[in-house]
Design a protein around this motif. Structure first.
Motif, PDB file in Angstrom:
ATOM      1  N   MET A   1       0.845  -1.178   0.000  1.00 58.62           N
ATOM      2  CA  MET A   1       0.000   0.000   0.000  1.00 58.62           C
ATOM      3  C   MET A   1       0.880   1.226   0.000  1.00 58.62           C
ATOM      4  O   MET A   1       1.889   1.278   0.685  1.00 58.62           O
ATOM      5  CB  MET A   1      -0.926  -0.085   1.208  1.00 58.62           C
ATOM      6  CG  MET A   1      -0.578   0.768   2.400  1.00 58.62           C
ATOM      7  SD  MET A   1      -1.610   0.388   3.808  1.00 58.62           S
ATOM      8  CE  MET A   1      -0.395  -0.324   4.887  1.00 58.62           C
ATOM      9  N   SER A   2       0.491   2.221  -0.725  1.00 56.21           N
ATOM     10  CA  SER A   2       1.293   3.448  -0.793  1.00 56.21           C
ATOM     11  C   SER A   2       0.688   4.488   0.125  1.00 56.21           C
ATOM     12  O   SER A   2      -0.514   4.697   0.161  1.00 56.21           O
ATOM     13  CB  SER A   2       1.334   3.995  -2.226  1.00 56.21           C
ATOM     14  OG  SER A   2       1.983   5.235  -2.259  1.00 56.21           O
ATOM     15  N   THR A   3       1.544   5.152   0.898  1.00 51.93           N
ATOM     16  CA  THR A   3       1.074   6.178   1.818  1.00 51.93           C
ATOM     17  C   THR A   3       1.258   7.562   1.244  1.00 51.93           C
ATOM     18  O   THR A   3       1.002   8.541   1.904  1.00 51.93           O
ATOM     19  CB  THR A   3       1.848   6.085   3.142  1.00 51.93           C
ATOM     20  OG1 THR A   3       3.206   6.382   2.866  1.00 51.93           O
ATOM     21  CG2 THR A   3       1.723   4.737   3.754  1.00 51.93           C
ATOM     22  N   LEU A 146       7.719  14.815   5.644  1.00 55.05           N
ATOM     23  CA  LEU A 146       8.275  14.962   4.294  1.00 55.05           C
ATOM     24  C   LEU A 146       7.412  14.341   3.204  1.00 55.05           C
ATOM     25  O   LEU A 146       7.233  14.951   2.144  1.00 55.05           O
ATOM     26  CB  LEU A 146       9.693  14.374   4.246  1.00 55.05           C
ATOM     27  CG  LEU A 146      10.773  15.142   5.008  1.00 55.05           C
ATOM     28  CD1 LEU A 146      12.131  14.485   4.797  1.00 55.05           C
ATOM     29  CD2 LEU A 146      10.816  16.594   4.570  1.00 55.05           C
ATOM     30  N   PRO A 147       6.863  13.119   3.383  1.00 48.55           N
ATOM     31  CA  PRO A 147       6.002  12.577   2.316  1.00 48.55           C
ATOM     32  C   PRO A 147       4.738  13.393   2.084  1.00 48.55           C
ATOM     33  O   PRO A 147       4.117  13.279   1.021  1.00 48.55           O
ATOM     34  CB  PRO A 147       5.654  11.161   2.818  1.00 48.55           C
ATOM     35  CG  PRO A 147       6.712  10.832   3.812  1.00 48.55           C
ATOM     36  CD  PRO A 147       7.069  12.128   4.455  1.00 48.55           C
ATOM     37  N   ASP A 148       4.329  14.219   3.065  1.00 48.75           N
ATOM     38  CA  ASP A 148       3.189  15.105   2.854  1.00 48.75           C
ATOM     39  C   ASP A 148       3.565  16.301   1.987  1.00 48.75           C
ATOM     40  O   ASP A 148       2.694  16.953   1.396  1.00 48.75           O
ATOM     41  CB  ASP A 148       2.660  15.625   4.198  1.00 48.75           C
ATOM     42  CG  ASP A 148       2.053  14.515   5.039  1.00 48.75           C
ATOM     43  OD1 ASP A 148       1.587  13.526   4.455  1.00 48.75           O
ATOM     44  OD2 ASP A 148       2.051  14.644   6.282  1.00 48.75           O
ATOM     45  N   LEU A 149       4.856  16.616   1.943  1.00 49.03           N
ATOM     46  CA  LEU A 149       5.324  17.784   1.198  1.00 49.03           C
ATOM     47  C   LEU A 149       5.871  17.433  -0.169  1.00 49.03           C
ATOM     48  O   LEU A 149       5.793  18.241  -1.096  1.00 49.03           O
ATOM     49  CB  LEU A 149       6.423  18.513   1.995  1.00 49.03           C
ATOM     50  CG  LEU A 149       6.101  18.893   3.439  1.00 49.03           C
ATOM     51  CD1 LEU A 149       7.302  19.577   4.081  1.00 49.03           C
ATOM     52  CD2 LEU A 149       4.873  19.788   3.501  1.00 49.03           C
ATOM     53  N   ARG A 354      10.313   2.114  -0.357  1.00 56.10           N
ATOM     54  CA  ARG A 354       9.738   0.830   0.052  1.00 56.10           C
ATOM     55  C   ARG A 354       9.302   0.863   1.517  1.00 56.10           C
ATOM     56  O   ARG A 354       8.266   0.305   1.887  1.00 56.10           O
ATOM     57  CB  ARG A 354      10.745  -0.300  -0.194  1.00 56.10           C
ATOM     58  CG  ARG A 354      11.099  -0.478  -1.657  1.00 56.10           C
ATOM     59  CD  ARG A 354      11.453  -1.921  -1.986  1.00 56.10           C
ATOM     60  NE  ARG A 354      12.539  -2.453  -1.183  1.00 56.10           N
ATOM     61  CZ  ARG A 354      13.839  -2.366  -1.501  1.00 56.10           C
ATOM     62  NH1 ARG A 354      14.194  -1.743  -2.618  1.00 56.10           N
ATOM     63  NH2 ARG A 354      14.768  -2.891  -0.748  1.00 56.10           N
ATOM     64  N   PHE A 355      10.094   1.522   2.353  1.00 53.29           N
ATOM     65  CA  PHE A 355       9.711   1.611   3.763  1.00 53.29           C
ATOM     66  C   PHE A 355       8.463   2.472   3.923  1.00 53.29           C
ATOM     67  O   PHE A 355       7.561   2.139   4.699  1.00 53.29           O
ATOM     68  CB  PHE A 355      10.868   2.178   4.585  1.00 53.29           C
ATOM     69  CG  PHE A 355      10.622   2.170   6.067  1.00 53.29           C
ATOM     70  CD1 PHE A 355      10.534   0.966   6.762  1.00 53.29           C
ATOM     71  CD2 PHE A 355      10.455   3.353   6.765  1.00 53.29           C
ATOM     72  CE1 PHE A 355      10.296   0.948   8.138  1.00 53.29           C
ATOM     73  CE2 PHE A 355      10.213   3.352   8.130  1.00 53.29           C
ATOM     74  CZ  PHE A 355      10.139   2.142   8.821  1.00 53.29           C
ATOM     75  N   LEU A 356       8.394   3.567   3.181  1.00 50.24           N
ATOM     76  CA  LEU A 356       7.215   4.437   3.229  1.00 50.24           C
ATOM     77  C   LEU A 356       5.960   3.661   2.836  1.00 50.24           C
ATOM     78  O   LEU A 356       4.897   3.816   3.450  1.00 50.24           O
ATOM     79  CB  LEU A 356       7.425   5.626   2.290  1.00 50.24           C
ATOM     80  CG  LEU A 356       6.266   6.610   2.149  1.00 50.24           C
ATOM     81  CD1 LEU A 356       5.971   7.290   3.481  1.00 50.24           C
ATOM     82  CD2 LEU A 356       6.574   7.648   1.080  1.00 50.24           C
TER      83      LEU A 356
END
Length: 422
Positions: A1-3, A146-149, A354-356
């Protein structure tokens, strides 16, 4: 699943419609909120380095004890493991901006108290230790933001920039700290550190949107922060894929740190014509330079797919050059070997996406916090183990064993490093 959600759904996020496209620095720094977080992090790192240096000098002047001065230097880092064990769930339960600004304000109060000179040395150490318990929560909130940005490869490049900034600002912090100590003394340096805390808090308060927590507020009868942290940590470690990716992030790189634990005795025995402090500084700088160059090249100039395919081979690079230390190389080749080995630290970038994807979106803060705390703890254990071995065998052999341990860990974790864990 991708976040990672689409850029269109998040105002201010970097556009990255094609996840296979290699991101550029322009993509990353085009995002105003990333610029805010990055600038705040750089100011934070400089302030922390100056604070540790000033506090160490100050306590040594007041006590004359090398041991207590050394404890002052590391007191801000020792509590990280405890904070990670007991408080990490707060990184998802509280709003990110509140957490990061709140931590800067707590640091501001702490540094002002230290600079006022009203506490005895032991109380100073206790205060720094206590505030350090909150550090992993703020760090986890920053990393999880960071993944939100940033989307796609921009996220990976953004992660690499934080690694580069950490090394560069520490070097700058040591230089600035030494200059400040000469100009204004340790108390003056601490007052200037307080200013960095205030600047960082202001940047975050007015440069970030106030996002909601990732998890809902706990209801009546729900576990507290400690219980929830333990529960989620157990769930993450019970997931085979997450556990494998965590070990892949922790072990190959941290085992190499064992070699750094015996740099001083190694250079002292070299007879290079330089004193041990200067010679060991050459090796430490070479190690830092190799890491920075590796992250810059792999993060910026290697395409996302190729970066992930290179991950296990970059991890191998951590250990292989260190095997040559069985021959006790002179200072110049030893520095070259160190730089080559630490360039392999860029293998972490191939694990970032991959960890994300592997961790639950609502537990992203705690997941990233656990990854960071585990890495720091493993580094400390490796350095301590290498130091103990250095009491009974030659430092060059210890360095080679550190490289061999990293190499063995890479081979055992090849499945996760190569992406065959999905």
């Amino acid at each position: 699943m991708s976040t990672s959600s689409s850029a269109a759904a998040r105002p201010g996020a970097a556009p990255s419609p094609d996840p296979t496209r290699r991101a550029t620095f322009a993509d990353v720094f085009a995002v105003p909120e990333f610029r805010t977080v990055f600038a705040s992090f750089g100011i934070f790192m400089i302030g922390e380095t100056v604070k540790m240096l000033a506090l160490s000098v100050l306590i040594y002047e007041r006590t004359g004890s090398s041991l207590i001065a050394a404890l002052a230097y590391v007191a801000g880092f020792l509590p990280h493991a405890l904070g990670g064990i007991f408080l990490l769930s707060l990184a998802d339960r509280w709003r990110p901006r509140v957490l990061m600004v709140g931590y800067d304000l707590i640091r501001l109060v702490m540094v002002v108290v230290l600079a006022a000179g009203v506490l005895p040395p032991v109380a100073m150490l206790a205060l720094v230790f206590t505030v350090g318990l909150v550090a992993p929560v703020s760090n986890a909130a920053r990393t999880a933001l960071l993944p939100d940005l940033l989307d796609g490869d921009a996220y990976v490049l953004g992660r690499s920039l934080f690694t580069v900034a950490a090394g560069a600002t520490q070097v700058l912090g040591f230089g600035v700290g030494g200059l400040l100590l000469n100009l204004v003394g340790p108390y003056g340096a601490l007052w200037l550190t307080a200013a960095t805390c205030a600047i960082s808090a202001l940047l975050l308060r007015f440069g970030l949107r106030d996002r909601p927590p990732r998890t809902a507020a706990p209801g009546a009868g729900a576990p507290g922060a400690i219980g929830e942290t333990w529960r989620v940590n157990r769930l993450l470690l019970a997931d085979r894929r997450v556990r494998g990716l965590l070990l892949a992030q922790w072990l190959p790189g941290s085992l190499l740190v064992g070699a750094e634990g015996v740099v001083v005795p190694y250079t002292a025995a070299l007879g290079s014509g330089l004193d041990a402090g200067t010679a060991s500084g050459v090796l430490f700088m070479a190690a830092a330079a190799g890491m920075l160059v590796g992250d810059l090249i792999v993060g910026r100039f290697v395409a996302p797919g190729m970066r992930e395919r290179l991950t296990p081979w970059l991890a191998l690079l951590l250990g292989v050059p260190m095997l040559a230390f069985v021959l006790n190389p002179a200072l110049a080749p030893a520095a070259a070997l160190f730089a080559l080995a630490t360039a392999g630290s860029a293998y972490q970038l191939g694990l970032a996406r991959r960890f994300l994807e592997a961790v639950p979106p609502e537990r992203r803060g705690q997941s990233f916090g656990l990854a960071g705390i585990g890495f720091m703890t493993a580094q400390g254990a490796a350095a301590a183990g290498a130091g103990a071995l250095g009491e009974v065998i030659a430092p060059g052999i210890v360095m080679a064993l550190a490289g061999g341990g990293s190499l063995l860990a890479t081979l055992l974790l090849w499945r996760w490093l190569s992406g065959k864990d999905a």
